[in-house]
Motif scaffolding. Structure first.
Motif, PDB file in Angstrom:
ATOM      1  N   PHE A  21       0.773  -1.010   0.393  1.00  0.00           N
ATOM      2  CA  PHE A  21       0.222  -0.199  -0.393  1.00  0.00           C
ATOM      3  C   PHE A  21       0.985   1.381  -0.571  1.00  0.00           C
ATOM      4  N   SER A  22       0.490   2.362  -1.017  1.00  0.00           N
ATOM      5  CA  SER A  22       1.440   3.787  -0.084  1.00  0.00           C
ATOM      6  C   SER A  22       0.731   4.515   0.043  1.00  0.00           C
ATOM      7  N   SER A  23       1.400   5.750   1.232  1.00  0.00           N
ATOM      8  CA  SER A  23       1.792   6.505   1.911  1.00  0.00           C
ATOM      9  C   SER A  23       0.018   7.131   2.199  1.00  0.00           C
ATOM     10  N   LYS A  24      -0.417   7.207   0.877  1.00  0.00           N
ATOM     11  CA  LYS A  24      -1.989   7.789   0.610  1.00  0.00           C
ATOM     12  C   LYS A  24      -2.797   6.974   1.004  1.00  0.00           C
ATOM     13  N   GLN A  25      -2.703   5.520   0.453  1.00  0.00           N
ATOM     14  CA  GLN A  25      -3.593   5.035   0.509  1.00  0.00           C
ATOM     15  C   GLN A  25      -3.556   4.009   2.564  1.00  0.00           C
ATOM     16  N   ILE A  26      -2.564   4.046   2.761  1.00  0.00           N
ATOM     17  CA  ILE A  26      -2.567   3.937   4.217  1.00  0.00           C
ATOM     18  C   ILE A  26      -2.915   5.265   4.938  1.00  0.00           C
ATOM     19  N   ALA A  27      -2.986   6.396   4.810  1.00  0.00           N
ATOM     20  CA  ALA A  27      -3.408   7.225   5.451  1.00  0.00           C
ATOM     21  C   ALA A  27      -5.285   7.603   5.009  1.00  0.00           C
ATOM     22  N   ASP A  28      -5.518   7.280   4.104  1.00  0.00           N
ATOM     23  CA  ASP A  28      -6.883   6.691   4.138  1.00  0.00           C
ATOM     24  C   ASP A  28      -7.753   6.214   5.331  1.00  0.00           C
ATOM     25  N   LYS A  29      -7.166   5.221   4.764  1.00  0.00           N
ATOM     26  CA  LYS A  29      -7.039   3.615   5.520  1.00  0.00           C
ATOM     27  C   LYS A  29      -7.394   4.270   7.409  1.00  0.00           C
ATOM     28  N   SER A  33      -3.411  12.297   8.012  1.00  0.00           N
ATOM     29  CA  SER A  33      -3.080  12.807   6.797  1.00  0.00           C
ATOM     30  C   SER A  33      -1.847  12.417   5.846  1.00  0.00           C
ATOM     31  N   GLU A  34      -1.251  12.025   4.752  1.00  0.00           N
ATOM     32  CA  GLU A  34      -0.526  11.465   3.935  1.00  0.00           C
ATOM     33  C   GLU A  34       1.027  12.033   4.635  1.00  0.00           C
ATOM     34  N   ASN A  35       1.351  13.394   5.577  1.00  0.00           N
ATOM     35  CA  ASN A  35       2.306  13.617   6.004  1.00  0.00           C
ATOM     36  C   ASN A  35       2.584  12.912   7.532  1.00  0.00           C
ATOM     37  N   THR A  36       1.476  12.301   8.352  1.00  0.00           N
ATOM     38  CA  THR A  36       1.277  11.635   9.510  1.00  0.00           C
ATOM     39  C   THR A  36       2.086   9.931   8.699  1.00  0.00           C
ATOM     40  N   ILE A  37       1.742   9.813   8.132  1.00  0.00           N
ATOM     41  CA  ILE A  37       2.364   8.564   7.877  1.00  0.00           C
ATOM     42  C   ILE A  37       3.590   8.174   7.256  1.00  0.00           C
ATOM     43  N   ARG A  41       6.500   6.429   8.581  1.00  0.00           N
ATOM     44  CA  ARG A  41       8.020   5.863   8.256  1.00  0.00           C
ATOM     45  C   ARG A  41       9.011   6.061   8.343  1.00  0.00           C
ATOM     46  N   LYS A  42       9.620   7.514   8.595  1.00  0.00           N
ATOM     47  CA  LYS A  42      10.939   7.627   8.720  1.00  0.00           C
ATOM     48  C   LYS A  42      11.562   7.683  10.584  1.00  0.00           C
TER      49      LYS A  42
END
Length: 66
Positions: A21-29, A33-37, A41-42
């Motif tokens: 899954f992409s960061s965007k997909q994980i964020a939506d799930k 926010s995508e930034n939080t994902i 990751r960092k």
């Protein structure tokens, strides 16, 4: 234990990354926010001393985290 280095949320996100899954997909799930994902990751890379997501996933599989 190795898995205690990562928070429950980080392990959930790591599992989704391992599934492709992409960061965007994980964020939506997770309704984040995508930034939080990206920040999670960092943090996971830093905590596990890995250089990229592929290495992080391999690390997690070797340690039995995922």
């Amino acid at each position: 234990p190795e898995e205690s280095r990562l928070s429950v949320r980080e392990r959930e996100i790591l599992g989704r990354l391992a599934e492709g899954f992409s960061s965007k997909q994980i964020a939506d799930k997770f309704f984040l926010s995508e930034n939080t994902i990206v920040n999670h990751r960092k943090n996971m890379l830093k905590k596990t001393n890995t250089k990229n997501i592929a290495e992080l996933v391999r690390y997690a599989m070797n340690k039995g985290i995922i």
